[in-house]
Design a protein around this motif. Structure first.
Motif, PDB file in Angstrom:
ATOM      1  N   ASP A   1      24.762  40.845  48.335  1.00 19.20           N
ATOM      2  CA  ASP A   1      25.037  39.759  47.396  1.00 19.20           C
ATOM      3  C   ASP A   1      26.124  40.169  46.405  1.00 19.20           C
ATOM      4  N   VAL A   2      26.075  41.412  45.935  1.00 16.22           N
ATOM      5  CA  VAL A   2      27.113  41.914  45.035  1.00 16.22           C
ATOM      6  C   VAL A   2      28.466  41.900  45.730  1.00 16.22           C
ATOM      7  N   LEU A   3      28.509  42.354  46.980  1.00 14.59           N
ATOM      8  CA  LEU A   3      29.783  42.414  47.704  1.00 14.59           C
ATOM      9  C   LEU A   3      30.350  41.023  47.958  1.00 14.59           C
ATOM     10  N   ARG A   4      29.492  40.051  48.204  1.00 11.10           N
ATOM     11  CA  ARG A   4      29.983  38.688  48.385  1.00 11.10           C
ATOM     12  C   ARG A   4      30.614  38.156  47.102  1.00 11.10           C
ATOM     13  N   GLN A   5      30.021  38.474  45.967  1.00  7.64           N
ATOM     14  CA  GLN A   5      30.589  38.010  44.700  1.00  7.64           C
ATOM     15  C   GLN A   5      31.910  38.727  44.392  1.00  7.64           C
ATOM     16  N   VAL A   6      32.005  40.013  44.737  1.00 10.81           N
ATOM     17  CA  VAL A   6      33.270  40.736  44.539  1.00 10.81           C
ATOM     18  C   VAL A   6      34.354  40.137  45.423  1.00 10.81           C
ATOM     19  N   LYS A   7      34.009  39.821  46.661  1.00  6.75           N
ATOM     20  CA  LYS A   7      35.005  39.265  47.584  1.00  6.75           C
ATOM     21  C   LYS A   7      35.491  37.900  47.120  1.00  6.75           C
ATOM     22  N   ALA A   8      34.648  37.164  46.391  1.00  4.25           N
ATOM     23  CA  ALA A   8      35.020  35.827  45.922  1.00  4.25           C
ATOM     24  C   ALA A   8      35.979  35.863  44.741  1.00  4.25           C
ATOM     25  N   LEU A   9      36.211  37.029  44.150  1.00  2.00           N
ATOM     26  CA  LEU A   9      37.110  37.126  42.993  1.00  2.00           C
ATOM     27  C   LEU A   9      38.549  36.849  43.410  1.00  2.00           C
ATOM     28  N   PRO A  10      39.322  36.131  42.599  1.00  3.53           N
ATOM     29  CA  PRO A  10      40.739  35.908  42.910  1.00  3.53           C
ATOM     30  C   PRO A  10      41.496  37.239  42.950  1.00  3.53           C
ATOM     31  N   GLY A  11      42.273  37.429  43.987  1.00  2.48           N
ATOM     32  CA  GLY A  11      43.028  38.668  44.154  1.00  2.48           C
ATOM     33  C   GLY A  11      42.396  39.642  45.126  1.00  2.48           C
ATOM     34  N   VAL A  12      41.125  39.447  45.459  1.00  3.35           N
ATOM     35  CA  VAL A  12      40.446  40.299  46.434  1.00  3.35           C
ATOM     36  C   VAL A  12      40.592  39.675  47.814  1.00  3.35           C
ATOM     37  N   GLN A  13      41.105  40.444  48.774  1.00  3.27           N
ATOM     38  CA  GLN A  13      41.320  39.924  50.123  1.00  3.27           C
ATOM     39  C   GLN A  13      40.196  40.294  51.077  1.00  3.27           C
ATOM     40  N   THR A  14      39.741  41.541  51.025  1.00  4.06           N
ATOM     41  CA  THR A  14      38.711  42.013  51.951  1.00  4.06           C
ATOM     42  C   THR A  14      37.821  43.019  51.244  1.00  4.06           C
ATOM     43  N   VAL A  15      36.540  42.988  51.560  1.00  2.69           N
ATOM     44  CA  VAL A  15      35.577  43.962  51.051  1.00  2.69           C
ATOM     45  C   VAL A  15      34.830  44.531  52.247  1.00  2.69           C
ATOM     46  N   ALA A  16      34.765  45.861  52.340  1.00  4.42           N
ATOM     47  CA  ALA A  16      34.122  46.507  53.488  1.00  4.42           C
ATOM     48  C   ALA A  16      33.198  47.605  53.007  1.00  4.42           C
ATOM     49  N   LEU A  17      31.968  47.569  53.468  1.00  3.55           N
ATOM     50  CA  LEU A  17      30.983  48.609  53.151  1.00  3.55           C
ATOM     51  C   LEU A  17      31.137  49.756  54.140  1.00  3.55           C
TER      52      LEU A  17
END
Length: 399
Positions: free
Chosen positions: A75-91
């Motif tokens: 859930d935290v990673l989904r919210q980080v990915k939704a931030l403007p300027g973030v393109q990809t988030v990978a664990l």
């Protein structure tokens, strides 16, 4: 002429033994420095295998004695990915590029055993975050959730160790644990092959690598989560602060650290370069001392052989001939030292020392030999000119 030079060298064997020793040690020093520089330079020019620009690493840590549920972490990673300027988030696992954290294992397939390979845990977005280049197959995808064997992606050099020139896709390999019964979780099925990667530093060689898929929505509780965040160009401290606030907004019991991967890259580069530069400076200091010693010995030899030079000039030898004689003697003496040093240096590729390929050693031997001959020629040039300028009448009158 060559036979005559050998005779002159043999008649002064004690003095020339010192010169041969100096040339030998000069060759050994230059060979060692050359092998390091050639290896480092070759690694630096090799492809990195991934793109670290515009990538940040995010570390999320639970408080001491606590762990993070995977569902809450996702859930935290989904919210980080939704931030403007973030393109990809990978664990991923903690052994991120350009850090000092490593995770190694060796594997086997039908009697073939690999050297220790870097192993990474990676989710379905890892390849997008680092922009790995697929050579065969594909990266992980949601359809892998129900597979019997854990999906893995391997690097090209890992494929060579395990399967040679055979196709790799769909094949299953295991951990190399002699005497242990293989469990399903120790079996890995290849779904893709990527280019070789160099994640240790800009100057390191490629290491065989295996990426194991992180199963989404599992029940694992994490103490520390390592996350790759690819951002749009031009992002900086403002977005880093937003990421930290986003994590804290979900739970204030977790701490965060956001670092730019290029900063880690520069730090690791300096960490590697400092000892290399120190080795080069030490080698340069030794070579300068040896060069000064050779120059002084040759100068002294000429002053001791003025009568010989005068007699040769009186018998018709030209100044140029005298100069070439001294230069030729020095080149023959140098050859003895180079041959002895070459015999020692040849043991390194024969014994596969330091797990380096043969090519850097051969190039270092050639470079050291060329440098020694050049240094010797430069040291012998001025004394040879002095010998050529000696007039026979002056030399014989002094005797």
């Amino acid at each position: 002429m060559l036979r005559h030079l050998f005779t002159l060298i043999w008649n002064r064997k004690r003095a020339n033994l010192l010169l041969i020793s100096e040339v030998f040690f000069s060759f050994v020093v230059l060979f060692g420095v050359g092998a390091v520089l050639i290896t480092v330079g070759k690694n630096y020019l090799a492809p990195q295998g991934f793109e670290s620009t515009q990538v940040w690493r995010l570390l999320v840590r639970a408080q001491q004695g606590q762990k993070m549920p995977r569902a809450e972490l996702d859930d935290v990673l989904r919210q980080v990915k939704a931030l403007p300027g973030v393109q990809t988030v990978a664990l991923t696992s903690g052994n991120l590029p350009f850090t000092f954290n490593t995770n190694n294992s060796d594997f086997t397939y039908k009697g073939r055993t690999t050297p220790f390979a870097n192993t990474y845990d990676a989710d379905d977005h890892y390849a997008e975050a680092l922009r790995l280049h697929l050579r065969e197959g594909r990266w992980f995808r949601p359809a892998d959730d129900g597979t019997h064997h854990r999906p893995v992606v391997i690097s090209e050099d890992m494929r060579q160790y395990l399967f040679g020139d055979e196709p790799a896709l769909g094949k299953i390999f295991t951990y190399n644990i002699p005497g242990k019964v293989t469990k399903p979780e120790d079996e890995f099925q290849v779904v893709g092959v990527v280019d070789n990667v160099r994640m240790e530093s800009d100057f390191s060689a490629a290491i065989p690598s295996v990426w194991k898929r992180l199963i989404p929505y599992d029940t694992t509780h994490w103490e520390t989560a390592a996350v790759l965040v690819r951002v749009a160009p031009g992002q900086g401290g403002v977005l880093q602060e937003k990421i930290a606030r986003t994590v804290a907004g979900v739970t204030r019991q977790w701490s965060t650290e956001v670092r730019v991967m290029e900063d880690d890259r520069q730090h690791r580069r300096l960490f590697t370069l400092v000892p290399v530069v120190g080795l080069c400076l030490m080698g340069l200091f030794l070579i300068i001392n040896v060069a000064l010693g050779l120059f002084g010995v040759l100068w002294y030899n000429i002053s001791q052989r003025r009568a010989e030079i005068g007699l040769r000039r009186a018998m018709g030898a030209t100044g140029a001939g005298i100069g070439w004689q001294f230069l030729g003697e020095m080149m023959v003496v140098t050859t003895f030292g180079v041959v002895l040093g070459g015999l020692l240096a040849a043991q390194f590729p024969l014994l596969h020392a330091f797990d380096l390929p043969v090519q850097p050693y051969l190039l270092a031997i050639a470079a050291a030999a060329g440098a020694v001959y050049l240094i010797t020629a430069l040291c012998a040039w001025q004394p040879s000119r002095l010998a050529a300028a000696i007039q026979p009448a002056v030399a014989l009158r002094e005797e």
